[in-house]
Design an enzyme around this catalytic site. Structure first.
Site, PDB file in Angstrom:
ATOM      1  N   LYS A 113     133.238 -42.087  76.458  1.00 22.33           N
ATOM      2  CA  LYS A 113     133.674 -40.751  76.051  1.00 22.33           C
ATOM      3  C   LYS A 113     135.047 -40.513  76.648  1.00 22.33           C
ATOM      4  O   LYS A 113     135.399 -41.124  77.662  1.00 22.33           O
ATOM      5  CB  LYS A 113     132.696 -39.697  76.580  1.00 22.33           C
ATOM      6  CG  LYS A 113     132.742 -38.371  75.835  1.00 22.33           C
ATOM      7  CD  LYS A 113     131.923 -38.374  74.572  1.00 22.33           C
ATOM      8  CE  LYS A 113     132.143 -37.114  73.774  1.00 22.33           C
ATOM      9  NZ  LYS A 113     131.215 -37.018  72.636  1.00 22.33           N
TER      10      LYS A 113
ATOM     11  N   ASP B  53     135.285 -35.121  68.610  1.00 26.10           N
ATOM     12  CA  ASP B  53     134.294 -34.276  69.288  1.00 26.10           C
ATOM     13  C   ASP B  53     134.917 -32.877  69.263  1.00 26.10           C
ATOM     14  O   ASP B  53     135.801 -32.611  68.423  1.00 26.10           O
ATOM     15  CB  ASP B  53     134.024 -34.789  70.727  1.00 26.10           C
ATOM     16  CG  ASP B  53     132.841 -34.099  71.388  1.00 26.10           C
ATOM     17  OD1 ASP B  53     131.700 -34.420  71.042  1.00 26.10           O
ATOM     18  OD2 ASP B  53     133.043 -33.215  72.246  1.00 26.10           O
TER      19      ASP B  53
HETATM   20  P1  NDP Z   1     134.154 -28.371  66.918  1.00 21.03           P
HETATM   21  O1  NDP Z   1     135.353 -28.334  67.781  1.00 21.03           O
HETATM   22  O2  NDP Z   1     134.286 -28.664  65.481  1.00 21.03           O
HETATM   23  O3  NDP Z   1     133.356 -26.974  67.055  1.00 21.03           O
HETATM   24  C1  NDP Z   1     132.926 -26.521  68.290  1.00 21.03           C
HETATM   25  C2  NDP Z   1     132.275 -25.153  68.114  1.00 21.03           C
HETATM   26  O4  NDP Z   1     131.670 -24.773  69.339  1.00 21.03           O
HETATM   27  C3  NDP Z   1     133.265 -24.062  67.774  1.00 21.03           C
HETATM   28  O5  NDP Z   1     132.620 -23.075  67.010  1.00 21.03           O
HETATM   29  C4  NDP Z   1     133.649 -23.537  69.157  1.00 21.03           C
HETATM   30  O6  NDP Z   1     134.137 -22.208  69.157  1.00 21.03           O
HETATM   31  C5  NDP Z   1     132.314 -23.607  69.867  1.00 21.03           C
HETATM   32  N1  NDP Z   1     132.537 -23.785  71.307  1.00 21.03           N
HETATM   33  C6  NDP Z   1     133.205 -24.800  71.915  1.00 21.03           C
HETATM   34  N2  NDP Z   1     133.236 -24.614  73.242  1.00 21.03           N
HETATM   35  C7  NDP Z   1     132.578 -23.471  73.457  1.00 21.03           C
HETATM   36  C8  NDP Z   1     132.260 -22.756  74.629  1.00 21.03           C
HETATM   37  N3  NDP Z   1     132.640 -23.181  75.844  1.00 21.03           N
HETATM   38  N4  NDP Z   1     131.538 -21.611  74.493  1.00 21.03           N
HETATM   39  C9  NDP Z   1     131.142 -21.183  73.268  1.00 21.03           C
HETATM   40  N5  NDP Z   1     131.429 -21.802  72.115  1.00 21.03           N
HETATM   41  C10 NDP Z   1     132.125 -22.937  72.220  1.00 21.03           C
HETATM   42  O7  NDP Z   1     133.154 -29.404  67.621  1.00 21.03           O
HETATM   43  P2  NDP Z   1     131.894 -30.159  67.016  1.00 21.03           P
HETATM   44  O8  NDP Z   1     131.206 -29.293  66.020  1.00 21.03           O
HETATM   45  O9  NDP Z   1     132.312 -31.520  66.637  1.00 21.03           O
HETATM   46  O10 NDP Z   1     130.970 -30.321  68.312  1.00 21.03           O
HETATM   47  C11 NDP Z   1     129.984 -29.339  68.682  1.00 21.03           C
HETATM   48  C12 NDP Z   1     129.001 -29.976  69.636  1.00 21.03           C
HETATM   49  O11 NDP Z   1     128.345 -31.081  68.984  1.00 21.03           O
HETATM   50  C13 NDP Z   1     129.572 -30.571  70.926  1.00 21.03           C
HETATM   51  O12 NDP Z   1     128.629 -30.427  71.969  1.00 21.03           O
HETATM   52  C14 NDP Z   1     129.728 -32.045  70.595  1.00 21.03           C
HETATM   53  O13 NDP Z   1     129.741 -32.862  71.762  1.00 21.03           O
HETATM   54  C15 NDP Z   1     128.461 -32.256  69.783  1.00 21.03           C
HETATM   55  N6  NDP Z   1     128.477 -33.438  68.920  1.00 21.03           N
HETATM   56  C16 NDP Z   1     129.447 -33.595  67.976  1.00 21.03           C
HETATM   57  C17 NDP Z   1     129.442 -34.707  67.164  1.00 21.03           C
HETATM   58  C18 NDP Z   1     130.410 -34.878  66.038  1.00 21.03           C
HETATM   59  O14 NDP Z   1     130.211 -35.819  65.252  1.00 21.03           O
HETATM   60  N7  NDP Z   1     131.408 -34.028  65.884  1.00 21.03           N
HETATM   61  C19 NDP Z   1     128.449 -35.785  67.365  1.00 21.03           C
HETATM   62  C20 NDP Z   1     127.408 -35.462  68.309  1.00 21.03           C
HETATM   63  C21 NDP Z   1     127.461 -34.344  69.073  1.00 21.03           C
HETATM   64  P3  NDP Z   1     135.726 -21.967  69.307  1.00 21.03           P
HETATM   65  O15 NDP Z   1     136.299 -22.324  67.984  1.00 21.03           O
HETATM   66  O16 NDP Z   1     135.845 -20.531  69.660  1.00 21.03           O
HETATM   67  O17 NDP Z   1     136.180 -22.872  70.412  1.00 21.03           O
END
Ligand code: NDP
Length: 454
Positions: A134, A174
């Site tokens: 990572k 991510d």
């Molecule tokens: P994105 O950046 O596309 O979206 C993240 C979302 O989570 C946004 O809505 C963001 O809001 C919110 N968010 C991020 N940090 C915080 C925080 N500290 N508090 C509250 N809301 C928060 O990321 P992904 O959708 O790709 O990833 C989401 C999760 O899924 C993560 O945990 C990631 O590790 C996991 N994941 C992702 C994969 C992938 O293929 N993308 C694979 C497996 C797991 P805002 O816009 O306001 O920051």
């Protein structure tokens, strides 16, 4: 010593040793504790495998190596900026390091070590030859222009390119790293190294990406939840679902839930959540995708546009639902959230994000018979499809949407079967934490035993 007592004593002794070695890394300690609570008793019960003498868990929790580097870049005003970049190469016993890059101000070594550690087990569960890694940076893409993001990505890759490669380490996206960032990163890698190779996944279709990769984590989590729900004779059709986040994972979770006849009533971002009791249909989802992926706005605008309520600074777990899909970030669902979910009728929680539920919340779900899917199993569809992207790159082929979706569905079903095999308690009750950890651990541990003391 009674078995339960021995499990507790050996787990406590391992965790004491581990905690002392990793001070100030609470997320890493939390992730390792969850695994140790399952795997230490498993090793005690299977002494002939020799895992304790070979110090397999001690070696698995120590990264192969960690790179930390300066990322200097210039903003649009001509001001110099400096961020910190990382790549954690955790374990490559079953394949090249594989795991995403996160750009977010909360990124630090503890967060990335927890994510890289989780990735070992998740990647093992996919049945594909992928090790765990990572990386990322404490850079916040929010509010930055495309030109600033490009300059940052180019500077980041100028250092990272020395440590990655199609058969050594293959990063992906991510939080904060989507198609735009992967494009800039790939461009800079190609420019420096001079070769066009599958060194990153999550690429756009025009230059080696795979169909279904953007959808894969969200779709995969819904496929996994369907397997779990059907395992106890219920269905998703007509279910009311609560989703957190509004990024990549959340968007495609909503899309697939709609397709399967469920109704999604919440989405969120870091500023709060929206509650739409009518349901977020495909037209409303298109609005979210344009808002988040193109205009890069705040979720509050959804509430203003569709005339529903926005709850500033709050999480969606107080809303009545049948099933919950936390899909934003780590530790976003704690014990009091778990209690309100249960009080409001929630029967299952399926992690789209990595470690979104705290240790207490997970224990509460187990005590109260709420179905619970740990992210290392339920969100493995993303990395699995990255593995399929790597295969297509090596073969020089592009599979159809149906082919990739079919493979993804099969992989999620297989992960579910592995969890049932190793986690069934009595009758049909399955402990998915136990199942996922033992299945993921066993394959990597066997590979490490075969490869000697390295
Ligand atoms: P994105 O950046 O596309 O979206 C993240 C979302 O989570 C946004 O809505 C963001 O809001 C919110 N968010 C991020 N940090 C915080 C925080 N500290 N508090 C509250 N809301 C928060 O990321 P992904 O959708 O790709 O990833 C989401 C999760 O899924 C993560 O945990 C990631 O590790 C996991 N994941 C992702 C994969 C992938 O293929 N993308 C694979 C497996 C797991 P805002 O816009 O306001 O920051």
């Amino acid at each position: 010593m009674a078995a339960a007592q021995q499990y507790r004593a050996e787990t406590a002794s391992f965790m004491d040793w581990f905690t002392q070695r990793n001070p100030g890394e609470p997320e890493f300690i939390q992730a390792v504790r969850e695994v140790a609570e399952v795997v230490v008793p498993y090793m005690v019960d299977h002494p002939k495998k020799g895992y304790r003498e070979a110090k397999i868990l001690e070696r698995m929790t120590e990264p192969d190596r960690v790179f930390i580097f300066r990322v200097p870049w210039m903003d649009d005003r001509g001001v110099f900026q400096v961020n910190r970049g990382y790549r954690v190469q955790m374990n490559n016993s079953i394949g090249p390091y594989k795991g995403g890059l996160r750009f977010h101000p909360t990124v630090n070594l503890s967060v990335l070590k927890f994510l890289a550690f989780e990735q070992i087990f998740k990647n093992s569960l996919t049945t594909l030859p992928l090790g765990g890694g990572k990386g990322g940076a404490d850079f916040d893409p929010k509010g930055k222009s495309d030109a600033e993001v490009m300059r940052f990505c180019q500077s980041f890759m100028t250092e990272l390119c020395k440590h990655i490669g199609a058969v050594t380490d293959v990063p992906a996206g991510d939080i904060g790293v989507g198609a735009r960032e992967i494009g800039y990163l790939f461009g800079q890698y190609k420019r420096i190294r001079g070769n066009f190779t599958g060194v990153l996944t999550g690429k756009s279709l025009t230059y080696g990406g795979s169909l279904i990769r953007p959808e894969a984590t969200g779709y995969g989590n819904v496929y996994f939840s369907r397997e779990m729900i059907e395992h106890v004779d219920r269905g998703l059709d007509g279910a009311v679902c609560s989703v957190s986040g509004s990024g990549n994972v959340a968007q495609y979770t909503v899309e697939k839930l709609n397709e399967l006849g469920a109704k999604v009533v919440t989405v969120s971002d870091s500023s709060g959540f929206v509650h739409d009791p009518e349901g977020i249909d495909s037209e409303k989802l298109a609005f979210i995708m344009a808002l988040k992926n193109e205009r890069r706005g705040r979720i509050k605008e959804y509430a203003e546009h569709f005339k529903c309520q926005f709850f500033e600074g709050q999480k969606p777990w107080g809303v009545a639902c049948d099933y919950a899909y936390p899909s934003a970030t780590q530790n976003e669902l704690d014990l009091s959230d778990a209690r309100s979910l249960l009080d409001n009728g929630c029967k299952g929680v399926f992690e789209g994000a990595n470690m979104p539920c705290t240790h207490d919340a997970v224990a509460f779900f187990h005590e109260n018979n709420v179905m619970y899917a740990p992210g290392k199993a339920s969100n493995a569809g993303g990395v699995a499809t990255s593995g399929l992207e790597m295969s297509q790159n090596k073969l020089g082929l592009s599979w159809t949407r149906e082919e990739v979706d079919g493979k993804l569905t099969g992989i999620m079903r297989n992960i579910h079967q592995q969890c049932v095999k190793h986690g069934t308690l009595d009758g049909k009750r399955v402990d998915y934490v136990k199942g996922a950890n033992i299945a993921g651990f066993e394959k990597v541990a066997q590979a490490m035993m075969s490869q000697g003391l390295v």
